[in-house]
Design an enzyme around this catalytic site. Structure first.
Site, short mmCIF file in Angstrom:
data_model
loop_
_atom_site.label_atom_id
_atom_site.label_comp_id
_atom_site.label_asym_id
_atom_site.label_seq_id
_atom_site.Cartn_x
_atom_site.Cartn_y
_atom_site.Cartn_z
N HIS A 122 48.59 73.20 73.51
CA HIS A 122 48.38 71.76 73.34
C HIS A 122 48.23 71.14 74.74
O HIS A 122 48.80 71.66 75.71
CB HIS A 122 49.64 71.22 72.64
CG HIS A 122 49.57 69.79 72.20
ND1 HIS A 122 49.80 68.74 73.06
CD2 HIS A 122 49.34 69.24 71.00
CE1 HIS A 122 49.70 67.60 72.39
NE2 HIS A 122 49.42 67.87 71.14
N ASP A 199 56.92 76.49 73.52
CA ASP A 199 56.66 75.20 72.90
C ASP A 199 56.85 75.39 71.39
O ASP A 199 56.01 75.97 70.72
CB ASP A 199 55.23 74.76 73.23
CG ASP A 199 54.83 73.46 72.51
OD1 ASP A 199 55.61 73.00 71.65
OD2 ASP A 199 53.75 72.94 72.82
N GLN A 202 55.58 73.16 66.82
CA GLN A 202 55.02 73.47 65.50
C GLN A 202 55.76 74.59 64.78
O GLN A 202 55.35 75.00 63.70
CB GLN A 202 53.53 73.85 65.63
CG GLN A 202 52.64 72.73 66.11
CD GLN A 202 52.52 71.57 65.10
OE1 GLN A 202 52.82 71.71 63.92
NE2 GLN A 202 52.08 70.42 65.59
N LYS A 225 58.66 65.76 64.39
CA LYS A 225 57.92 66.78 63.63
C LYS A 225 58.84 67.57 62.71
O LYS A 225 58.39 68.39 61.93
CB LYS A 225 57.21 67.72 64.60
CG LYS A 225 56.05 67.03 65.36
CD LYS A 225 55.22 68.04 66.09
CE LYS A 225 54.37 67.44 67.18
NZ LYS A 225 53.16 66.78 66.69
N CYS A 363 44.19 67.67 70.46
CA CYS A 363 44.80 67.82 71.79
C CYS A 363 44.77 69.27 72.26
O CYS A 363 45.74 69.76 72.85
CB CYS A 363 46.23 67.30 71.81
SG CYS A 363 46.36 65.56 71.49
N1 PLP Z 1 52.93 70.95 71.46
C1 PLP Z 1 52.38 71.17 70.26
C2 PLP Z 1 52.08 72.58 69.84
C3 PLP Z 1 52.10 70.11 69.41
O1 PLP Z 1 51.53 70.34 68.21
C4 PLP Z 1 52.41 68.79 69.84
C5 PLP Z 1 52.07 67.62 69.00
O2 PLP Z 1 51.18 67.64 68.21
C6 PLP Z 1 52.98 68.61 71.09
C7 PLP Z 1 53.23 69.72 71.86
C8 PLP Z 1 53.32 67.26 71.61
O3 PLP Z 1 54.37 66.69 70.88
P1 PLP Z 1 54.83 65.19 71.14
O4 PLP Z 1 53.59 64.35 71.06
O5 PLP Z 1 55.81 64.91 70.05
O6 PLP Z 1 55.45 65.14 72.49
#
Ligand code: PLP
Length: 404
Positions: A122, A199, A202, A225, A363
Protein backbone atom coordinates in the site's frame (compact mmCIF):
# COMPACT_ATOMS: atom_id res chain seq x y z
CA UNK A 1 -22.74 -22.26 15.01
CA UNK A 2 -21.85 -19.11 13.11
CA UNK A 3 -25.17 -17.29 12.92
CA UNK A 4 -24.63 -14.52 10.37
CA UNK A 5 -28.25 -13.31 10.53
CA UNK A 6 -27.89 -12.73 14.24
CA UNK A 7 -24.46 -11.14 13.80
CA UNK A 8 -25.92 -8.67 11.28
CA UNK A 9 -28.32 -7.40 13.93
CA UNK A 10 -25.31 -6.12 15.86
CA UNK A 11 -24.52 -3.71 13.00
CA UNK A 12 -27.37 -1.17 12.69
CA UNK A 13 -26.11 0.35 9.42
CA UNK A 14 -26.59 -2.97 7.58
CA UNK A 15 -30.35 -2.51 7.83
CA UNK A 16 -30.37 0.73 5.85
CA UNK A 17 -31.16 1.23 2.20
CA UNK A 18 -29.41 3.27 -0.49
CA UNK A 19 -31.37 4.51 -3.50
CA UNK A 20 -34.27 2.53 -2.06
CA UNK A 21 -32.29 -0.74 -2.27
CA UNK A 22 -30.96 -2.81 0.61
CA UNK A 23 -27.35 -1.88 1.29
CA UNK A 24 -24.84 -4.51 0.16
CA UNK A 25 -21.65 -3.29 1.78
CA UNK A 26 -18.59 -4.85 0.14
CA UNK A 27 -16.02 -2.16 0.86
CA UNK A 28 -14.71 -3.64 4.07
CA UNK A 29 -11.09 -3.43 2.98
CA UNK A 30 -11.45 0.35 3.12
CA UNK A 31 -13.26 0.36 6.44
CA UNK A 32 -15.57 -1.95 8.35
CA UNK A 33 -18.99 -1.18 9.80
CA UNK A 34 -19.36 -0.87 13.54
CA UNK A 35 -21.13 -3.12 16.05
CA UNK A 36 -23.49 -1.43 18.48
CA UNK A 37 -21.40 -2.47 21.51
CA UNK A 38 -18.42 -0.59 20.12
CA UNK A 39 -20.34 2.63 19.43
CA UNK A 40 -22.12 2.38 22.79
CA UNK A 41 -18.75 2.13 24.51
CA UNK A 42 -17.60 5.39 22.87
CA UNK A 43 -20.76 7.24 23.82
CA UNK A 44 -20.81 5.70 27.29
CA UNK A 45 -17.28 6.79 28.06
CA UNK A 46 -17.91 10.35 26.86
CA UNK A 47 -21.06 10.55 28.96
CA UNK A 48 -19.83 8.94 32.14
CA UNK A 49 -16.04 8.82 32.43
CA UNK A 50 -14.48 11.45 30.19
CA UNK A 51 -11.31 13.05 31.58
CA UNK A 52 -7.78 13.43 30.28
CA UNK A 53 -5.60 10.43 31.04
CA UNK A 54 -2.29 9.93 32.89
CA UNK A 55 -2.02 13.38 34.44
CA UNK A 56 -4.88 13.62 36.86
CA UNK A 57 -5.15 12.79 40.52
CA UNK A 58 -8.93 13.06 40.40
CA UNK A 59 -11.31 10.12 40.19
CA UNK A 60 -12.44 10.49 36.57
CA UNK A 61 -8.93 10.92 35.24
CA UNK A 62 -7.82 7.78 37.04
CA UNK A 63 -10.82 5.85 35.74
CA UNK A 64 -10.19 7.05 32.18
CA UNK A 65 -6.51 6.10 32.55
CA UNK A 66 -7.43 2.64 33.78
CA UNK A 67 -9.73 2.12 30.80
CA UNK A 68 -7.08 3.36 28.36
CA UNK A 69 -4.40 1.11 29.84
CA UNK A 70 -6.80 -1.83 30.01
CA UNK A 71 -7.34 -1.33 26.26
CA UNK A 72 -3.60 -1.61 25.74
CA UNK A 73 -3.69 -4.92 27.60
CA UNK A 74 -6.60 -6.07 25.39
CA UNK A 75 -4.52 -5.31 22.30
CA UNK A 76 -1.49 -7.06 23.80
CA UNK A 77 -3.51 -10.21 24.43
CA UNK A 78 -5.15 -10.05 20.99
CA UNK A 79 -1.83 -10.14 19.13
CA UNK A 80 0.02 -12.07 21.87
CA UNK A 81 2.72 -9.48 22.51
CA UNK A 82 4.96 -10.12 25.50
CA UNK A 83 4.32 -6.82 27.24
CA UNK A 84 2.11 -3.74 27.02
CA UNK A 85 5.38 -1.80 26.65
CA UNK A 86 5.35 -3.15 23.10
CA UNK A 87 1.94 -1.65 22.22
CA UNK A 88 2.15 1.95 20.98
CA UNK A 89 -1.13 3.68 20.16
CA UNK A 90 -1.09 5.79 17.01
CA UNK A 91 -3.67 7.30 14.63
CA UNK A 92 -3.60 4.28 12.33
CA UNK A 93 -1.47 2.05 10.13
CA UNK A 94 -0.21 5.03 8.17
CA UNK A 95 1.02 6.89 11.22
CA UNK A 96 2.54 3.71 12.65
CA UNK A 97 4.65 3.20 9.52
CA UNK A 98 5.62 6.87 9.36
CA UNK A 99 6.69 6.68 13.01
CA UNK A 100 8.82 3.64 12.32
CA UNK A 101 10.37 4.94 9.09
CA UNK A 102 11.29 8.25 10.73
CA UNK A 103 12.74 6.82 13.95
CA UNK A 104 14.33 3.66 12.54
CA UNK A 105 15.72 5.69 9.66
CA UNK A 106 17.21 8.27 12.00
CA UNK A 107 18.82 5.71 14.29
CA UNK A 108 19.88 2.92 11.97
CA UNK A 109 20.08 4.07 8.36
CA UNK A 110 22.82 5.91 6.54
CA UNK A 111 23.24 6.95 2.93
CA UNK A 112 23.45 3.84 0.72
CA UNK A 113 21.54 1.60 3.16
CA UNK A 114 18.61 -0.37 1.81
CA UNK A 115 15.02 -1.21 2.69
CA UNK A 116 13.24 -4.15 1.07
CA UNK A 117 9.53 -3.69 0.23
CA UNK A 118 7.18 -5.84 -1.82
CA UNK A 119 5.58 -4.87 -5.12
CA UNK A 120 2.13 -5.18 -3.53
CA UNK A 121 2.61 -2.64 -0.74
CA UNK A 122 0.00 0.00 0.00
CA UNK A 123 1.25 3.56 -0.57
CA UNK A 124 1.46 3.95 3.20
CA UNK A 125 4.28 1.39 3.22
CA UNK A 126 6.05 2.96 0.25
CA UNK A 127 5.91 6.73 0.57
CA UNK A 128 7.30 7.01 4.14
CA UNK A 129 10.36 5.07 2.96
CA UNK A 130 10.63 7.29 -0.13
CA UNK A 131 10.55 10.38 2.08
CA UNK A 132 13.34 8.80 4.08
CA UNK A 133 15.17 7.96 0.86
CA UNK A 134 15.00 11.60 -0.20
CA UNK A 135 16.26 12.80 3.20
CA UNK A 136 18.89 10.15 3.82
CA UNK A 137 19.86 8.77 0.44
CA UNK A 138 18.73 5.24 1.19
CA UNK A 139 17.71 2.82 -1.57
CA UNK A 140 14.46 0.88 -1.94
CA UNK A 141 14.51 -2.67 -3.29
CA UNK A 142 11.32 -4.38 -4.40
CA UNK A 143 10.27 -8.04 -4.08
CA UNK A 144 8.58 -9.05 -7.36
CA UNK A 145 5.61 -11.40 -7.76
CA UNK A 146 4.37 -13.98 -10.25
CA UNK A 147 1.20 -13.56 -12.34
CA UNK A 148 -0.92 -15.25 -9.69
CA UNK A 149 0.06 -12.49 -7.29
CA UNK A 150 2.46 -14.48 -5.12
CA UNK A 151 5.76 -12.98 -4.02
CA UNK A 152 8.86 -14.64 -5.48
CA UNK A 153 10.74 -15.83 -2.44
CA UNK A 154 13.93 -16.74 -4.33
CA UNK A 155 14.12 -13.21 -5.68
CA UNK A 156 13.45 -11.93 -2.17
CA UNK A 157 16.50 -13.83 -0.87
CA UNK A 158 18.63 -12.33 -3.61
CA UNK A 159 17.70 -8.75 -2.65
CA UNK A 160 19.59 -8.89 0.65
CA UNK A 161 22.97 -7.21 0.79
CA UNK A 162 25.25 -5.95 3.53
CA UNK A 163 23.39 -2.66 3.31
CA UNK A 164 19.92 -4.10 3.96
CA UNK A 165 18.58 -2.64 7.18
CA UNK A 166 14.89 -3.55 7.27
CA UNK A 167 12.21 -5.53 5.40
CA UNK A 168 8.60 -4.24 5.23
CA UNK A 169 5.88 -6.39 3.80
CA UNK A 170 2.12 -6.55 3.86
CA UNK A 171 0.53 -9.60 5.48
CA UNK A 172 -2.49 -9.61 3.14
CA UNK A 173 -2.64 -7.55 -0.06
CA UNK A 174 -5.50 -5.04 -0.11
CA UNK A 175 -5.80 -5.56 -3.88
CA UNK A 176 -4.97 -9.17 -4.69
CA UNK A 177 -6.03 -10.74 -1.43
CA UNK A 178 -2.74 -12.66 -1.35
CA UNK A 179 -1.77 -13.84 2.09
CA UNK A 180 1.99 -13.58 2.09
CA UNK A 181 4.09 -16.22 3.90
CA UNK A 182 5.26 -13.64 6.39
CA UNK A 183 6.49 -16.09 9.02
CA UNK A 184 8.91 -17.55 6.49
CA UNK A 185 9.82 -14.08 5.19
CA UNK A 186 10.57 -12.85 8.70
CA UNK A 187 12.80 -15.90 9.30
CA UNK A 188 14.68 -15.08 6.08
CA UNK A 189 15.16 -11.47 7.20
CA UNK A 190 16.42 -12.66 10.59
CA UNK A 191 18.84 -15.05 8.92
CA UNK A 192 20.35 -11.91 7.37
CA UNK A 193 20.33 -10.10 10.73
CA UNK A 194 17.59 -7.72 9.59
CA UNK A 195 14.28 -6.84 11.35
CA UNK A 196 10.92 -7.07 9.65
CA UNK A 197 7.80 -4.87 9.71
CA UNK A 198 4.47 -6.53 8.94
CA UNK A 199 1.60 -4.37 7.67
CA UNK A 200 -1.34 -6.23 9.20
CA UNK A 201 -4.02 -3.70 8.14
CA UNK A 202 -5.74 -6.32 5.98
CA UNK A 203 -5.03 -9.40 8.07
CA UNK A 204 -5.95 -8.39 11.60
CA UNK A 205 -9.74 -8.34 10.91
CA UNK A 206 -9.65 -11.77 9.26
CA UNK A 207 -6.95 -13.98 10.75
CA UNK A 208 -5.49 -14.89 14.11
CA UNK A 209 -2.30 -12.81 14.29
CA UNK A 210 0.31 -13.84 16.86
CA UNK A 211 3.37 -11.61 16.88
CA UNK A 212 5.44 -14.09 18.90
CA UNK A 213 4.59 -16.98 16.63
CA UNK A 214 5.45 -14.86 13.57
CA UNK A 215 8.50 -13.48 15.41
CA UNK A 216 7.61 -10.07 13.90
CA UNK A 217 9.83 -7.21 14.99
CA UNK A 218 7.19 -4.62 14.17
CA UNK A 219 3.53 -5.01 13.20
CA UNK A 220 0.99 -2.30 12.46
CA UNK A 221 -2.77 -2.05 12.00
CA UNK A 222 -5.75 0.33 12.13
CA UNK A 223 -8.72 0.05 14.51
CA UNK A 224 -11.27 1.10 11.90
CA UNK A 225 -10.57 -1.93 9.72
CA UNK A 226 -11.29 -4.29 12.61
CA UNK A 227 -14.73 -2.90 13.56
CA UNK A 228 -13.25 -0.20 15.82
CA UNK A 229 -13.33 3.60 15.53
CA UNK A 230 -11.43 5.81 13.09
CA UNK A 231 -8.35 7.65 14.28
CA UNK A 232 -6.72 4.88 16.31
CA UNK A 233 -4.02 2.43 15.32
CA UNK A 234 -1.30 0.28 16.77
CA UNK A 235 2.42 -0.03 16.34
CA UNK A 236 3.65 -3.24 17.90
CA UNK A 237 7.41 -3.40 18.31
CA UNK A 238 9.66 -5.78 20.17
CA UNK A 239 10.78 -4.01 23.31
CA UNK A 240 14.44 -4.47 22.42
CA UNK A 241 13.83 -2.51 19.19
CA UNK A 242 11.51 0.17 20.55
CA UNK A 243 13.99 0.86 23.35
CA UNK A 244 16.67 1.66 20.81
CA UNK A 245 14.54 4.03 18.71
CA UNK A 246 14.52 7.78 19.33
CA UNK A 247 11.20 9.57 20.08
CA UNK A 248 8.98 10.50 17.11
CA UNK A 249 7.01 13.59 18.07
CA UNK A 250 7.77 15.80 21.05
CA UNK A 251 5.22 17.10 23.54
CA UNK A 252 3.38 16.19 26.70
CA UNK A 253 3.15 12.59 27.89
CA UNK A 254 6.34 11.48 26.13
CA UNK A 255 8.73 13.19 28.57
CA UNK A 256 10.07 12.40 32.02
CA UNK A 257 11.55 15.80 32.78
CA UNK A 258 11.83 18.97 30.72
CA UNK A 259 14.13 21.91 31.22
CA UNK A 260 15.41 24.35 28.62
CA UNK A 261 18.84 22.76 28.99
CA UNK A 262 17.88 19.11 28.71
CA UNK A 263 14.84 16.88 28.40
CA UNK A 264 14.62 13.23 29.35
CA UNK A 265 12.06 10.95 27.78
CA UNK A 266 9.36 8.74 29.22
CA UNK A 267 9.59 4.97 29.28
CA UNK A 268 7.91 2.66 26.77
CA UNK A 269 5.39 2.89 25.29
CA UNK A 270 4.75 6.53 26.30
CA UNK A 271 7.99 7.71 24.69
CA UNK A 272 6.14 7.46 21.35
CA UNK A 273 2.80 8.88 22.47
CA UNK A 274 3.17 12.67 22.52
CA UNK A 275 0.07 14.65 23.46
CA UNK A 276 -3.39 13.57 24.58
CA UNK A 277 -4.07 10.12 23.16
CA UNK A 278 -7.43 9.14 21.71
CA UNK A 279 -8.32 7.41 24.97
CA UNK A 280 -11.99 7.09 23.99
CA UNK A 281 -10.98 5.55 20.69
CA UNK A 282 -8.73 3.00 22.39
CA UNK A 283 -11.73 1.88 24.45
CA UNK A 284 -13.61 1.48 21.17
CA UNK A 285 -10.78 -0.62 19.76
CA UNK A 286 -10.80 -2.82 22.87
CA UNK A 287 -14.57 -3.40 22.61
CA UNK A 288 -14.20 -4.24 18.91
CA UNK A 289 -11.47 -6.74 19.80
CA UNK A 290 -13.74 -8.21 22.50
CA UNK A 291 -16.45 -8.53 19.86
CA UNK A 292 -14.36 -10.46 17.31
CA UNK A 293 -12.72 -12.51 20.06
CA UNK A 294 -16.13 -13.61 21.34
CA UNK A 295 -17.09 -14.74 17.82
CA UNK A 296 -13.68 -16.43 17.52
CA UNK A 297 -11.00 -15.40 15.03
CA UNK A 298 -10.76 -18.96 13.70
CA UNK A 299 -14.54 -19.11 13.20
CA UNK A 300 -14.49 -15.73 11.43
CA UNK A 301 -11.62 -16.88 9.21
CA UNK A 302 -13.40 -20.12 8.29
CA UNK A 303 -16.68 -18.33 7.54
CA UNK A 304 -14.98 -15.69 5.39
CA UNK A 305 -12.94 -18.33 3.56
CA UNK A 306 -16.15 -20.12 2.60
CA UNK A 307 -17.72 -16.86 1.48
CA UNK A 308 -14.67 -15.82 -0.56
CA UNK A 309 -14.47 -19.25 -2.25
CA UNK A 310 -18.15 -19.00 -3.11
CA UNK A 311 -17.68 -15.47 -4.49
CA UNK A 312 -14.66 -16.52 -6.59
CA UNK A 313 -16.59 -19.44 -8.02
CA UNK A 314 -19.66 -17.32 -8.86
CA UNK A 315 -17.62 -14.42 -10.28
CA UNK A 316 -15.71 -16.78 -12.59
CA UNK A 317 -19.03 -17.74 -14.19
CA UNK A 318 -19.39 -14.19 -15.56
CA UNK A 319 -18.25 -13.88 -19.21
CA UNK A 320 -15.07 -11.82 -19.75
CA UNK A 321 -14.36 -11.75 -16.02
CA UNK A 322 -10.71 -11.08 -15.15
CA UNK A 323 -9.76 -11.66 -11.52
CA UNK A 324 -6.49 -10.13 -10.32
CA UNK A 325 -4.88 -12.30 -7.68
CA UNK A 326 -5.12 -16.08 -7.86
CA UNK A 327 -2.85 -16.91 -4.94
CA UNK A 328 -3.52 -20.24 -3.31
CA UNK A 329 -3.34 -18.70 0.15
CA UNK A 330 -5.69 -15.72 0.08
CA UNK A 331 -7.87 -13.41 2.13
CA UNK A 332 -11.35 -11.94 1.71
CA UNK A 333 -10.52 -9.43 -1.06
CA UNK A 334 -11.35 -9.88 -4.75
CA UNK A 335 -10.22 -7.45 -7.48
CA UNK A 336 -11.63 -7.75 -10.96
CA UNK A 337 -12.44 -6.18 -14.32
CA UNK A 338 -15.10 -7.28 -16.79
CA UNK A 339 -14.37 -6.97 -20.51
CA UNK A 340 -13.57 -3.39 -21.38
CA UNK A 341 -15.90 -1.87 -18.81
CA UNK A 342 -14.06 0.85 -16.91
CA UNK A 343 -13.79 0.09 -13.19
CA UNK A 344 -15.27 3.47 -12.37
CA UNK A 345 -18.37 2.82 -14.54
CA UNK A 346 -18.83 -0.61 -12.99
CA UNK A 347 -18.54 0.80 -9.46
CA UNK A 348 -20.91 3.69 -10.15
CA UNK A 349 -23.58 1.46 -11.68
CA UNK A 350 -23.28 -1.15 -8.91
CA UNK A 351 -23.72 1.67 -6.42
CA UNK A 352 -27.07 2.51 -8.01
CA UNK A 353 -28.11 -1.05 -7.20
CA UNK A 354 -27.17 -0.53 -3.56
CA UNK A 355 -23.85 -2.38 -3.86
CA UNK A 356 -20.86 -0.60 -2.35
CA UNK A 357 -17.53 -1.67 -3.89
CA UNK A 358 -14.29 0.23 -4.28
CA UNK A 359 -12.79 1.20 -7.62
CA UNK A 360 -9.44 2.63 -8.65
CA UNK A 361 -5.82 1.92 -7.81
CA UNK A 362 -6.50 1.15 -4.13
CA UNK A 363 -3.42 3.13 -3.05
CA UNK A 364 -1.21 0.57 -4.77
CA UNK A 365 -0.13 2.27 -8.00
CA UNK A 366 3.16 0.34 -8.34
CA UNK A 367 1.11 -2.87 -8.22
CA UNK A 368 -1.24 -1.50 -10.89
CA UNK A 369 1.84 -0.82 -13.04
CA UNK A 370 2.98 -4.41 -12.54
CA UNK A 371 -0.48 -5.65 -13.58
CA UNK A 372 -0.53 -3.27 -16.55
CA UNK A 373 -3.85 -1.72 -15.58
CA UNK A 374 -5.06 1.57 -14.13
CA UNK A 375 -7.41 0.18 -11.56
CA UNK A 376 -9.84 -2.56 -10.60
CA UNK A 377 -13.21 -3.04 -8.99
CA UNK A 378 -12.70 -4.50 -5.52
CA UNK A 379 -15.16 -6.42 -3.41
CA UNK A 380 -13.92 -7.06 0.12
CA UNK A 381 -15.81 -9.11 2.66
CA UNK A 382 -16.31 -8.96 6.40
CA UNK A 383 -17.69 -11.24 9.08
CA UNK A 384 -21.27 -10.03 8.43
CA UNK A 385 -21.46 -10.52 4.65
CA UNK A 386 -23.63 -13.27 3.21
CA UNK A 387 -23.94 -15.54 0.18
CA UNK A 388 -27.07 -13.60 -0.76
CA UNK A 389 -24.94 -10.47 -0.95
CA UNK A 390 -22.45 -12.27 -3.20
CA UNK A 391 -25.41 -13.29 -5.39
CA UNK A 392 -26.55 -9.65 -5.49
CA UNK A 393 -23.05 -8.62 -6.57
CA UNK A 394 -22.93 -11.25 -9.31
CA UNK A 395 -26.42 -10.29 -10.54
CA UNK A 396 -25.43 -6.61 -10.45
CA UNK A 397 -22.25 -7.20 -12.47
CA UNK A 398 -24.19 -9.25 -15.03
CA UNK A 399 -26.76 -6.48 -15.35
CA UNK A 400 -24.09 -3.81 -15.82
CA UNK A 401 -22.25 -6.02 -18.35
CA UNK A 402 -25.40 -6.33 -20.46
CA UNK A 403 -25.73 -2.54 -20.56
CA UNK A 404 -22.34 -2.24 -22.25
N1 PLP B 1 -1.88 -0.91 4.53
C1 PLP B 1 -2.83 -1.61 3.90
C2 PLP B 1 -2.51 -2.98 3.38
C3 PLP B 1 -4.11 -1.08 3.74
O1 PLP B 1 -5.05 -1.78 3.09
C4 PLP B 1 -4.37 0.22 4.25
C5 PLP B 1 -5.69 0.86 4.05
O2 PLP B 1 -6.40 0.58 3.13
C6 PLP B 1 -3.36 0.91 4.90
C7 PLP B 1 -2.13 0.31 5.02
C8 PLP B 1 -3.57 2.28 5.45
O3 PLP B 1 -4.44 2.25 6.54
P1 PLP B 1 -4.95 3.60 7.22
O4 PLP B 1 -5.47 4.46 6.11
O5 PLP B 1 -6.00 3.16 8.18
O6 PLP B 1 -3.78 4.22 7.89
Amino acid sequence: MYDVAKIREDFPILARTVYGKPLVYLDNGATTQKPRVMVDALVGEYYSVNANVHRGVHYLSQQATELHEASRETVRRFINARSTNEIVFTRGTTESINLLAATFGEEFMQEGDEVILSVMEHHSDIVPWQLLAARRGIAIKVIPMNDRGELLLDEYERLFSERTKIVCVTHVSNVLGTENPVKEMIATAHAHGVPCLIDAAQSIPHLRVDVQDLDADFLVFSAHKVYGPTGVGVLYGKEEWLDRLPPYQGGGEMIQHVSFEKTTFNELPFKFEAGTPDYIGTTGLARAIDYVTALGMDEIAAYERGLTDYALQRLREIPEMRIFGEAIQRGAVISFLVGHIHHFDMGTLLDRLGIAVRTGHHCAQPLMQRLGIEGTVRASFALYNTKEEVDALVAGISRVSKMF
